[in-house]
Design a protein around this motif. Structure first.
Motif, PDB file in Angstrom:
ATOM      1  N   SER A 113       0.493  -1.224   0.154  1.00 21.95           N
ATOM      2  CA  SER A 113      -0.426  -0.194   0.221  1.00 21.95           C
ATOM      3  C   SER A 113       0.728   1.228  -0.143  1.00 21.95           C
ATOM      4  O   SER A 113       0.091   2.613  -0.641  1.00 21.95           O
ATOM      5  N   ASP A 114       2.177   1.176   0.845  1.00 25.80           N
ATOM      6  CA  ASP A 114       2.895   2.065   0.317  1.00 25.80           C
ATOM      7  C   ASP A 114       3.878   2.628  -0.753  1.00 25.80           C
ATOM      8  O   ASP A 114       4.980   3.154  -0.447  1.00 25.80           O
ATOM      9  N   ILE A 115       3.613   1.822  -1.526  1.00 27.83           N
ATOM     10  CA  ILE A 115       4.633   1.789  -2.489  1.00 27.83           C
ATOM     11  C   ILE A 115       5.128   3.190  -3.552  1.00 27.83           C
ATOM     12  O   ILE A 115       6.167   3.511  -3.824  1.00 27.83           O
ATOM     13  N   GLN A 116       4.464   3.616  -3.353  1.00 26.14           N
ATOM     14  CA  GLN A 116       4.460   5.297  -4.510  1.00 26.14           C
ATOM     15  C   GLN A 116       5.041   5.917  -2.800  1.00 26.14           C
ATOM     16  O   GLN A 116       5.976   7.001  -3.749  1.00 26.14           O
ATOM     17  N   GLU A 117       4.805   5.913  -2.111  1.00 29.16           N
ATOM     18  CA  GLU A 117       5.483   7.164  -1.296  1.00 29.16           C
ATOM     19  C   GLU A 117       7.365   6.598  -0.990  1.00 29.16           C
ATOM     20  O   GLU A 117       8.037   7.055  -0.974  1.00 29.16           O
ATOM     21  N   LYS A 120       8.563   7.469  -4.566  1.00 29.21           N
ATOM     22  CA  LYS A 120       9.092   8.758  -4.434  1.00 29.21           C
ATOM     23  C   LYS A 120      10.252   9.202  -4.012  1.00 29.21           C
ATOM     24  O   LYS A 120      10.780  10.110  -4.263  1.00 29.21           O
ATOM     25  N   ASN A 121      10.004   8.485  -2.499  1.00 26.55           N
ATOM     26  CA  ASN A 121      11.518   8.855  -1.682  1.00 26.55           C
ATOM     27  C   ASN A 121      13.395   8.175  -1.992  1.00 26.55           C
ATOM     28  O   ASN A 121      13.787   9.437  -2.109  1.00 26.55           O
ATOM     29  N   ILE A 139       8.309  14.662  -5.834  1.00 26.06           N
ATOM     30  CA  ILE A 139       8.219  13.723  -6.903  1.00 26.06           C
ATOM     31  C   ILE A 139       6.873  13.120  -7.320  1.00 26.06           C
ATOM     32  O   ILE A 139       5.710  12.546  -5.949  1.00 26.06           O
ATOM     33  N   TYR A 140       6.214  12.922  -8.402  1.00 22.58           N
ATOM     34  CA  TYR A 140       4.310  12.918  -8.231  1.00 22.58           C
ATOM     35  C   TYR A 140       4.552  12.162  -9.484  1.00 22.58           C
ATOM     36  O   TYR A 140       5.064  12.080 -11.166  1.00 22.58           O
ATOM     37  N   PHE A 141       3.483  11.170  -9.562  1.00 27.48           N
ATOM     38  CA  PHE A 141       3.035  10.085 -10.071  1.00 27.48           C
ATOM     39  C   PHE A 141       1.579  10.771 -10.830  1.00 27.48           C
ATOM     40  O   PHE A 141       0.249  10.533  -9.849  1.00 27.48           O
ATOM     41  N   ASN A 142       2.165  10.904 -12.175  1.00 25.67           N
ATOM     42  CA  ASN A 142       0.813  11.154 -12.682  1.00 25.67           C
ATOM     43  C   ASN A 142       0.097   9.883 -13.751  1.00 25.67           C
ATOM     44  O   ASN A 142      -1.167   9.737 -14.015  1.00 25.67           O
ATOM     45  N   GLU A 143       0.612   8.929 -13.855  1.00 25.00           N
ATOM     46  CA  GLU A 143       0.556   7.394 -13.856  1.00 25.00           C
ATOM     47  C   GLU A 143       1.430   6.273 -13.775  1.00 25.00           C
ATOM     48  O   GLU A 143       2.541   6.501 -13.057  1.00 25.00           O
TER      49      GLU A 143
END
Length: 147
Positions: A113-117, A120-121, A139-143
């Motif tokens: 569940s925390d893979i995006q964070e 980003k880090n 850092i932002y994921f648009n997709e």
């Protein structure tokens, strides 16, 4: 005698007037301060320039030890146009580092569940070290798609 009586009335009026002006001035000056006695951070008053750097090409790579692919579209927020120019001049390094990080992710990692964070880090830290800049804000994921 009239003069003494007049001064006895005028002097207390001026004292009350000056005290009242002092209270009003105090309230006006402290109105802009944070509540609860917190210290003010003067840096927050300065408006920082924020620039979003975006490579028009998406990142597509295979996942670690898998036949699945990961597709990501990423934007990088930096503090100034100068910092965006550093990213643009080093686009080859930026893309290489991001692809390396994405390739190191497994299918099981993608289920977290925390893979995006985490990503980003990692990307932020890696780019700061690689490019020797510390001005990356986010850092932002648009997709972010796994197929």
């Amino acid at each position: 005698m009239n003069m003494k009586r007049l001064l006895a009335i005028i002097i207390p009026m001026f004292v009350v007037l000056f005290i009242g002006m002092g209270v009003i001035l105090y309230l006006i000056l402290n109105q802009s301060s944070p509540a609860n006695g917190a210290q003010r951070d003067d840096r927050s008053d300065l408006k920082k320039e924020v620039v979003v750097f975006h490579d028009d090409q998406t990142f597509i790579t295979n996942l670690k030890d898998s036949d699945s692919y990961l597709k990501a579209d990423i934007s990088i927020e930096v503090e100034s146009e100068k910092d965006a120019e550093v990213l643009n001049k080093n686009l080859h390094k930026v893309r290489d580092r991001i692809i390396s990080i994405l390739r190191d992710i497994s299918e099981d990692d993608m289920k977290r569940s925390d893979i995006q964070e985490i990503l980003k880090n990692r990307i932020k830290q890696d780019l700061q070290e690689t490019l020797k800049i510390d001005t990356i804000i986010g850092i932002y994921f648009n997709e972010l798609v796994v197929q």
